[in-house]
Design an enzyme around this catalytic site. Structure first.
Site, short mmCIF file in Angstrom:
data_model
loop_
_atom_site.label_atom_id
_atom_site.label_comp_id
_atom_site.label_asym_id
_atom_site.label_seq_id
_atom_site.Cartn_x
_atom_site.Cartn_y
_atom_site.Cartn_z
N SER A 183 -31.43 -84.24 38.68
CA SER A 183 -31.76 -83.70 37.36
C SER A 183 -33.00 -84.39 36.80
CB SER A 183 -30.58 -83.89 36.39
OG SER A 183 -30.23 -85.25 36.30
N LYS A 228 -25.08 -88.91 46.89
CA LYS A 228 -24.31 -87.71 46.51
C LYS A 228 -24.93 -86.49 47.16
CE LYS A 228 -24.43 -85.90 42.15
NZ LYS A 228 -25.03 -84.57 42.36
N GLU A 233 -18.48 -80.03 38.57
CA GLU A 233 -19.46 -79.57 37.56
C GLU A 233 -19.11 -78.16 37.09
OE1 GLU A 233 -23.63 -80.17 38.38
OE2 GLU A 233 -24.21 -79.04 36.57
O1 KIV Z 1 -28.49 -84.45 39.06
C1 KIV Z 1 -27.60 -84.75 38.27
O2 KIV Z 1 -27.84 -85.29 37.18
C2 KIV Z 1 -26.23 -84.45 38.65
C3 KIV Z 1 -25.19 -84.55 37.58
C4 KIV Z 1 -25.25 -83.34 36.76
C5 KIV Z 1 -23.85 -84.79 38.13
O3 KIV Z 1 -25.96 -84.09 39.75
#
Ligand code: KIV
Length: 275
Positions: free
Chosen positions: A56, A124, A193
């Protein structure tokens, strides 16, 4: 590179095994995103459990419309900056679009770079079945993985937009299966999410690893929000699920306006700012 606590040596250094323990103890997990040294420092000083350098950052810090433009080089650069601020919280880096989908070998190499070059303690990945072989190999390389199911921003074009998940029974069942599969392969926690709260609550009950919700209601084991939404650092309006606790962009603008005014008036620098 040390990851031991420096700002607050008396605080618990969060490690991967703490997250399951927190769930067992009923202690809610606090995760927030950060994208540079100051946002990392704010998270660290606030004593959150985990900091996610989310992709993000592309939207919050780099001005892109989606997360699809974020590259490995950007993630390495920003994760390393956050690492310099974050000492006690557990530091997770997002694997950006195309860094794990092309081949399992590339996925392991890129996950390894986030750890080795930028200091991440875990990575992640978005998705489940299509990326299970990559997740398994990353885990086999000794790198903890945070799963991410529900709304998947990197698949925005395939999904035709940012849509809430779990409303229909078959979708809710699919999400439950995905959560169980991810638990079986060994991810340490799962981000849910934009999943409707009843489905997120049922997943949370049925898996032993913690669920971290974003737009998934209050029954998850923890919550994650994007730093820009928490502190009001984005010009765009925040999504419904986010809560603004400050209006930092407004404060910054006012400070710069005051500085500009004083320069134009000739009142800055004053004698106290002059050698
Ligand atoms: O990129 C991000 O900030 C995320 C969150 C929304 C979990 O993946």
């Amino acid at each position: 590179m040390t990851t031991e606590g420096q700002h607050y040596p008396d605080r618990l250094k969060r490690r991967v095994h703490h997250f399951r323990k927190f769930k067992e103890e009923g202690r809610r997990i606090v995760m927030v995103t950060a994208h540079d040294f100051p946002t990392g420092l704010a998270a660290e000083l606030a004593d959150v459990d985990a900091v996610l350098v989310g992709d993000s950052l592309g939207m919050v810090a780099l001005g892109f419309d989606t997360t699809l433009s974020v590259t490995m080089e950007m993630m390495l650069h920003h994760t390393a900056a956050v690492r310099r601020a974050v000492k006690t919280a557990f530091l997770i880096a997002d694997m950006p679009f195309l860094s794990y989908q092309v081949s399992v070998e590339q996925a392991v190499t890129n996950a390894g770079r986030l750890v080795q070059e930028a200091g991440a303690e875990a990575v992640k990945l978005e998705g489940c079945r299509e990326v299970l072989p990559a997740i398994e190999r990353i885990l086999a390389a000794g790198i903890p993985v945070l799963g991410h199911i529900g709304l998947l921003p990197q698949s925005v074009n395939k999904l035709g937009g940012y849509k809430i998940r779990g409303r229909k029974e078959d979708d809710a069942e699919l999400l439950m299966q995905e959560a169980k599969l991810l638990e079986q392969v060994g991810v340490f926690a799962i981000v849910l999410e934009a999943v409707i709260p009843s489905v997120a609550a049922e997943i949370t009950r049925q898996v032993k690893i913690p669920t971290i919700g974003i737009g998934a209601g209050p029954m998850c084991d923890g919550q994650v929000l994007v730093m820009g939404d928490v502190v009001g650092l984005t010009a765009a309006t925040s999504p419904k699920f986010a809560k603004r606790y400050a209006n930092v962009l407004k404060e910054m603008t006012q400070a710069v306006q005051a500085y500009a005014h004083e320069v134009r008036e000739g009142t800055f620098p004053g004698t106290e700012h002059t050698y």
